[in-house]
Design an enzyme around this catalytic site. Structure first.
Site, PDB file in Angstrom:
ATOM      1  N   HIS A  16       1.088 -11.593  -0.936  1.00 27.40           N
ATOM      2  CA  HIS A  16       1.186 -12.475  -2.098  1.00 27.40           C
ATOM      3  C   HIS A  16       0.644 -11.778  -3.335  1.00 27.40           C
ATOM      4  O   HIS A  16       0.435 -12.405  -4.358  1.00 27.40           O
ATOM      5  CB  HIS A  16       0.450 -13.790  -1.825  1.00 27.40           C
ATOM      6  CG  HIS A  16       1.152 -14.652  -0.810  1.00 27.40           C
ATOM      7  ND1 HIS A  16       1.050 -14.426   0.545  1.00 27.40           N
ATOM      8  CD2 HIS A  16       1.998 -15.692  -0.951  1.00 27.40           C
ATOM      9  CE1 HIS A  16       1.792 -15.315   1.196  1.00 27.40           C
ATOM     10  NE2 HIS A  16       2.379 -16.096   0.315  1.00 27.40           N
ATOM     11  N   ASP A  75      -3.312  -4.531   4.534  1.00 28.15           N
ATOM     12  CA  ASP A  75      -4.652  -4.991   4.167  1.00 28.15           C
ATOM     13  C   ASP A  75      -5.382  -3.771   3.633  1.00 28.15           C
ATOM     14  O   ASP A  75      -5.379  -2.710   4.258  1.00 28.15           O
ATOM     15  CB  ASP A  75      -5.406  -5.606   5.339  1.00 28.15           C
ATOM     16  CG  ASP A  75      -6.588  -6.421   4.820  1.00 28.15           C
ATOM     17  OD1 ASP A  75      -6.353  -7.432   4.110  1.00 28.15           O
ATOM     18  OD2 ASP A  75      -7.743  -6.042   5.079  1.00 28.15           O
TER      19      ASP A  75
HETATM   20  P1  ITT Z   1      -2.259 -10.118   0.348  1.00 29.91           P
HETATM   21  O1  ITT Z   1      -3.331 -10.374   1.385  1.00 29.91           O
HETATM   22  O2  ITT Z   1      -1.387 -11.299   0.091  1.00 29.91           O
HETATM   23  O3  ITT Z   1      -1.484  -8.879   0.644  1.00 29.91           O
HETATM   24  P2  ITT Z   1      -4.534  -9.533  -1.370  1.00 29.91           P
HETATM   25  O4  ITT Z   1      -4.653  -9.090  -2.790  1.00 29.91           O
HETATM   26  O5  ITT Z   1      -5.381 -10.691  -0.929  1.00 29.91           O
HETATM   27  O6  ITT Z   1      -2.986  -9.835  -1.080  1.00 29.91           O
HETATM   28  P3  ITT Z   1      -6.042  -7.784   0.373  1.00 29.91           P
HETATM   29  O7  ITT Z   1      -6.745  -8.885   1.069  1.00 29.91           O
HETATM   30  O8  ITT Z   1      -5.549  -6.637   1.200  1.00 29.91           O
HETATM   31  O9  ITT Z   1      -4.777  -8.310  -0.438  1.00 29.91           O
HETATM   32  O10 ITT Z   1      -6.994  -7.266  -0.776  1.00 29.91           O
HETATM   33  C1  ITT Z   1      -6.906  -5.983  -1.234  1.00 29.91           C
HETATM   34  C2  ITT Z   1      -7.589  -5.870  -2.570  1.00 29.91           C
HETATM   35  O11 ITT Z   1      -8.040  -4.525  -2.719  1.00 29.91           O
HETATM   36  C3  ITT Z   1      -6.568  -6.116  -3.662  1.00 29.91           C
HETATM   37  O12 ITT Z   1      -6.655  -7.409  -4.179  1.00 29.91           O
HETATM   38  C4  ITT Z   1      -6.917  -5.059  -4.701  1.00 29.91           C
HETATM   39  O13 ITT Z   1      -7.736  -5.548  -5.662  1.00 29.91           O
HETATM   40  C5  ITT Z   1      -7.656  -3.989  -3.936  1.00 29.91           C
HETATM   41  N1  ITT Z   1      -6.715  -2.878  -3.755  1.00 29.91           N
HETATM   42  C6  ITT Z   1      -6.002  -2.561  -2.662  1.00 29.91           C
HETATM   43  N2  ITT Z   1      -5.172  -1.532  -2.906  1.00 29.91           N
HETATM   44  C7  ITT Z   1      -5.371  -1.212  -4.195  1.00 29.91           C
HETATM   45  C8  ITT Z   1      -4.799  -0.256  -5.044  1.00 29.91           C
HETATM   46  O14 ITT Z   1      -3.837   0.547  -4.650  1.00 29.91           O
HETATM   47  N3  ITT Z   1      -5.228  -0.216  -6.304  1.00 29.91           N
HETATM   48  C9  ITT Z   1      -6.194  -1.038  -6.749  1.00 29.91           C
HETATM   49  N4  ITT Z   1      -6.757  -1.977  -6.025  1.00 29.91           N
HETATM   50  C10 ITT Z   1      -6.362  -2.066  -4.745  1.00 29.91           C
END
Ligand code: ITT
Length: 199
Positions: A16, A75
């Site tokens: 999302h 994740d």
């Molecule tokens: P979904 O679970 O729906 O995929 P989410 O944003 O809640 O969305 P996560 O629980 O995996 O996803 O949280 C990962 C967080 O880590 C995300 O909100 C980003 O802020 C950070 N993150 C992950 N990959 C990143 C990237 O490539 N660049 C910057 N921040 C990143």
């Protein structure tokens, strides 16, 4: 029989987070017919596991069961060495319900300052899971190392990108072109492993 993901498969991308969805679409190129969790109105499951791998599997399995399609979930998160790996799996939660990453980046800076540590080492992790409805699942993990810089720089990318400088480079992920980030990111590295396992 070995698990294979045939090109052209209809694949639900179980995220999302629009920044992530865009990057996954770029990384997957045109290999699959992508359907988003939003288009299917899939619910967002609670991330109750204690690792990236566990939460990626949980999200992929939930989306596969709810949609009847093969599902891919990511994740991911940022880990600071001075904070023993925090925020890690709590990276999204540090930004609060409003997903305020300016605030979350300040929080990372303040927490590191509170430790008194000079260590600005950091890494991003991405666990990518593919789940078949009613069937098996595969999960892999990719990581990119670098360091943190404050104040944040750049308005590309998403989340914590403006404070992360990958190893041997000077630009933050927030300043890099999307294609340059995609060539080295934790997500791209995880996908390379998935490709080796499934394609
Ligand atoms: P979904 O679970 O729906 O995929 P989410 O944003 O809640 O969305 P996560 O629980 O995996 O996803 O949280 C990962 C967080 O880590 C995300 O909100 C980003 O802020 C950070 N993150 C992950 N990959 C990143 C990237 O490539 N660049 C910057 N921040 C990143």
């Amino acid at each position: 029989m070995a698990l294979k993901l045939e090109p052209g498969t209809r694949l639900v991308v179980a995220t999302h987070n629009p920044g992530k969805a865009r990057e996954l679409a770029e990384i997957l190129e045109n290999r699959f017919r992508l359907v988003s969790a939003g288009e299917l109105g899939l619910p967002e499951p609670d991330e109750t596991e204690t690792s990236f791998v566990g939460n990626a599997l949980l999200k992929a399995r939930a989306a596969a069961e709810a949609s009847g399609l093969v599902a891919l979930a990511d994740d991911s998160g940022l880990s600071a060495a001075a904070l023993d790996g925090a925020p890690g799996i709590y990276s999204a939660r540090w930004a609060g319900p409003a997903r305020d990453f300016a605030m979350a980046m300040r929080k990372v800076e303040e927490r590191i300052e509170e430790t008194g540590s000079q260590d600005r080492g950091a890494w991003f992790t991405s666990a990518l899971a593919v789940a078949w409805p009613g069937g098996p699942a595969v999960v892999v993990e990719g990581r990119v190392d670098g360091s943190l810089t404050f104040p944040p720089r750049g308005d590309k990318g998403f989340g914590y990108d403006p404070i992360f400088v990958p190893e041997n480079l000077d630009l933050t992920f927030g300043e890099m072109d999307p294609a340059a980030k995609d060539a080295m990111s934790h997500r791209a590295r995880a996908f390379a492993k998935l490709k080796a396992a499934l394609l």
